[in-house]
Design an enzyme around this catalytic site. Sequence first.
Site, PDB file in Angstrom:
ATOM      1  N   GLU A 200      41.133  53.597  27.297  1.00 30.31           N
ATOM      2  CA  GLU A 200      42.062  54.391  28.085  1.00 30.31           C
ATOM      3  C   GLU A 200      43.473  54.223  27.533  1.00 30.31           C
ATOM      4  O   GLU A 200      43.825  53.157  27.001  1.00 30.31           O
ATOM      5  CB  GLU A 200      42.089  53.937  29.552  1.00 30.31           C
ATOM      6  CG  GLU A 200      40.875  54.295  30.353  1.00 30.31           C
ATOM      7  CD  GLU A 200      40.987  53.830  31.800  1.00 30.31           C
ATOM      8  OE1 GLU A 200      41.956  53.107  32.106  1.00 30.31           O
ATOM      9  OE2 GLU A 200      40.113  54.181  32.593  1.00 30.31           O
ATOM     10  N   HIS A 235      45.774  41.424  38.040  1.00 34.12           N
ATOM     11  CA  HIS A 235      44.890  42.502  38.517  1.00 34.12           C
ATOM     12  C   HIS A 235      44.349  42.253  39.918  1.00 34.12           C
ATOM     13  O   HIS A 235      43.462  42.977  40.374  1.00 34.12           O
ATOM     14  CB  HIS A 235      43.728  42.738  37.540  1.00 34.12           C
ATOM     15  CG  HIS A 235      44.155  43.047  36.145  1.00 34.12           C
ATOM     16  ND1 HIS A 235      44.782  44.224  35.801  1.00 34.12           N
ATOM     17  CD2 HIS A 235      44.067  42.315  34.998  1.00 34.12           C
ATOM     18  CE1 HIS A 235      45.049  44.214  34.506  1.00 34.12           C
ATOM     19  NE2 HIS A 235      44.637  43.065  33.996  1.00 34.12           N
ATOM     20  N   ARG A 297      32.759  51.041  49.257  1.00 34.26           N
ATOM     21  CA  ARG A 297      32.686  50.100  50.375  1.00 34.26           C
ATOM     22  C   ARG A 297      34.002  50.151  51.135  1.00 34.26           C
ATOM     23  O   ARG A 297      34.928  50.870  50.758  1.00 34.26           O
ATOM     24  CB  ARG A 297      32.470  48.678  49.850  1.00 34.26           C
ATOM     25  CG  ARG A 297      33.524  48.264  48.824  1.00 34.26           C
ATOM     26  CD  ARG A 297      33.405  46.827  48.400  1.00 34.26           C
ATOM     27  NE  ARG A 297      34.207  46.503  47.229  1.00 34.26           N
ATOM     28  CZ  ARG A 297      35.503  46.284  47.217  1.00 34.26           C
ATOM     29  NH1 ARG A 297      36.193  46.392  48.340  1.00 34.26           N
ATOM     30  NH2 ARG A 297      36.144  45.974  46.112  1.00 34.26           N
TER      31      ARG A 297
END
Length: 618
Positions: A200, A235, A297
């Site tokens: 990416e 992260h 979820r």
Amino acid sequence: MIASLLIANRGEIACRIIRTARAMGIHTVAVYSDADANALHVRQADEAVHIGPSPARESYLVGEKIIAAAQATGAEAIHPGYGFLSENADFAQAVLDAGLIWVGPKPDSIRAMGLKDAAKARMIAAGVPVTPGYLGEDQSPARLQAEADTIGYPVLIKAVAGGGGKGMRRVDDPAQFAELLQSCQREAASSFGDDRVLLEKYILSPRHIEVQVFGDSHGNVVHLFERDCSLQRRHQKVIEEAPAPGMDPATREALCAAAVRAAQAVDYVGAGTIEFIADASEGLRADRIWFMEMNTRLQVEHPVTEQITRQDLVEWQLRVASGAPLPKRQEELSIDGWAMEARLYAENPATGFLPSTGRLEHLRLPKKARIETGVEQGGSVSPFYDPMIAKIIVHEADRIEAIEALWDATTEVEVWPVRTNAGFLARICGDEDFQTGDIDTGLIERRGEMLTRPPEPQHDHLRDVASALAARPASGVWDAAVGFRANAPARSEVHIIDDAGTVHAVADGFPNDGEPQEEVVSFFLGDGRGFRLHQPRGSGAGTASDGALLAPMPGRITAVEAELGASVTKGQRLITLEAMKMEHSLVAPFDGTIAELNAEAGGQVSEGTLLVKVERAE
């Protein structure tokens, strides 16, 4: 409607689900490991079933045991919470095959979004914008290098099956690509059993923005607006908010419409989150926001969405799983005010965020905030699971008021002796860029020690606090404004020790009842750190001004860097003590000479033991 529900999880999310289920009249069943036998979620549920030893792989991750517990208790449905088995399509299918209701999306939907390359291909087909990159089957190093060169650097290598920040490498220079590719593939193979990667374009000013979506079995899909989760460390999310700062109505409409298309593309049922990455170098623009992945979820940060929409997402989950349509149509949903959530962890920011486990002898959480927790005073933070103590959620009319409320809440946190990130959270709230909304995922890393290391305490202030405590009767200290507790009668000479074991000051003039006691009182100054007024056993131990270093808690001596008679300088490390899975360094309070040494490597010591005494240099 579901009549009985087993929660295949633990901690705060289990307690959160139990609360809503009970309000809906649903019978709840908890499961627990050895470590959680006395946990809060076990006591709150209507009944509980033991499912194995403490390690999650032997209990909470064993789907057969959870399904057997549901069948044994007559539970109709299983709610997986988040983490553990919540995004395991095989477990979801096993639940359905056992004739139980799965409170979550269809197994096929989980599989469709489980692999990043396949999910992105599906999103492209659905007209959802994706980050420029390479998703091809050709995984040869030469092809991947060529694609990276075409995309342009910096480029991000991501494991196809990755998650949780693992299997990701940023490449800034073409010469680094081959080495970092191999490193990423090794980690991906080790963590996920799959070494395939995708590429990416790396966004230099990234914002992490996600949209809450919800679908039902009748074909309806809605969004409940966006959350900004850009405040991250390695992260991992730290503070989340809703709505996203700087989001104009047109960009919001385009973003949320793309999220709904993404959910429809996989025939989604239940709660889910579409995660996007935004290039915020020129503000938030619809043509600079791209799909990253979908979490199939409920999210940890779902309370901020609940606060601004006034909806209970767990109730929505249970109603949809029971076959009911969505409780609200899209036009019935709107944004009300601003919400923020901070994750209070048992960890020490000053030591690289090492976990701090152990018993919560003192725990006080803010009263003017929504608190989601799975622990209580007297309980423990286990080394076997995520060390989150609580989620602190505030909701105000606008963003500035929400920041102020979150700062107030984080400064009210009191935990002893476990270390927490409360002061770190408060300092984020005080950061100028955070306050103005000029944020991206690298803000915390750029600030470094400004956020992770608390300022040195002012000794005069500590002495003033100690004197104020000494003037109060022991029976009344629970009500003192600084927030502390009495554990024993006071002594005439008391050391002030922080939660790292450093002696900062000495308070004199305390009444003495003649009984040899150790701990006198613990108090907190609003920056996340705790202090103790402490009298070592026997009255002959030194004071801070005499250079006494005491064991802050029971532990094992792992290193002795002091020698009797040796000269030392202020700040020099003398003793390292391991306690509660963490190392604590005791340093020289001033230049001087080692006059006493009562420590040996490998030895066990009790709290308050005099380990080293430094005589001040003339």
